[in-house]
Design an enzyme around this catalytic site. Sequence first.
Site, short mmCIF file in Angstrom:
data_model
loop_
_atom_site.label_atom_id
_atom_site.label_comp_id
_atom_site.label_asym_id
_atom_site.label_seq_id
_atom_site.Cartn_x
_atom_site.Cartn_y
_atom_site.Cartn_z
N CYS A 280 5.49 41.28 7.65
CA CYS A 280 6.05 40.06 7.09
C CYS A 280 7.48 39.78 7.59
O CYS A 280 7.63 39.37 8.73
CB CYS A 280 5.95 40.12 5.56
SG CYS A 280 5.92 38.48 4.83
N HIS B 292 0.96 42.28 3.99
CA HIS B 292 1.55 43.52 3.45
C HIS B 292 0.48 44.60 3.26
O HIS B 292 -0.08 44.72 2.17
CB HIS B 292 2.18 43.23 2.08
CG HIS B 292 3.43 42.42 2.15
ND1 HIS B 292 4.69 42.98 2.12
CD2 HIS B 292 3.62 41.09 2.27
CE1 HIS B 292 5.60 42.03 2.21
NE2 HIS B 292 4.98 40.88 2.29
N GLU C 94 0.89 47.59 2.79
CA GLU C 94 1.36 48.59 1.81
C GLU C 94 0.95 48.22 0.38
O GLU C 94 1.04 49.03 -0.53
CB GLU C 94 2.89 48.78 1.92
CG GLU C 94 3.77 47.68 1.31
CD GLU C 94 3.91 46.44 2.19
OE1 GLU C 94 3.18 46.31 3.19
OE2 GLU C 94 4.76 45.59 1.85
#
Length: 187
Positions: free
Chosen positions: A79, A169, A171
């Site tokens: 991002c 993302h 994560e």
Amino acid sequence: MNIAVLALQGAFVEHEARLKKLGISCAELRKKEDLACDFDALILPGGESTVQGKLLRDLNLYTPLKKRIDEGMPVLATCAGMILLAEHIAGGESPCFASVPMTVRRNAYGRQLGSFHRTAPFADLGDVPMTFIRAPYVEETGTGVEVLARVDGRIVAVRYRKQVALAFHPELDADERIYRLFLNSIV
Ligand code: GLN
């Protein structure tokens, strides 16, 4: 293997947690002295790219990190991190590392689609969950840039040399495959 995570601002803790879960050691980069730790690869987290770019310079992290990136260090950028790697930013903002020949558009999905989740094919991994938060997309790619994923026809993931840049993302989803793909590229 030791992976440095840029820890100036944004979603760095989540990346660290994922690396720990995969049994990979990581180090936080917060100041110039932290560069002394031996690291093989770098994660640039999501957050606010303009703030991160300014802090990189103010804290004298920019020049040594740019050198390592240009020399071929593997980078996983998510991002805001994708924006930091872009050679051009649509609208004429100054680029940061400018190490991937691509043009990105910041906050590209507008207010209504500020944040959304999709599952879409990613390179040869099959369908991968993707969480977008005020995300950019890639408007144009230069020579040597491999497109890894598209959502609604927009490029949302690319690889250039050892740099993997994602508009979303990884994560924030449980899927480990993108991390494994990145870790496998680190020798
Ligand atoms: N909109 C942010 C920016 O420009 C990126 C958002 C994110 O990292 N989730 O920099």
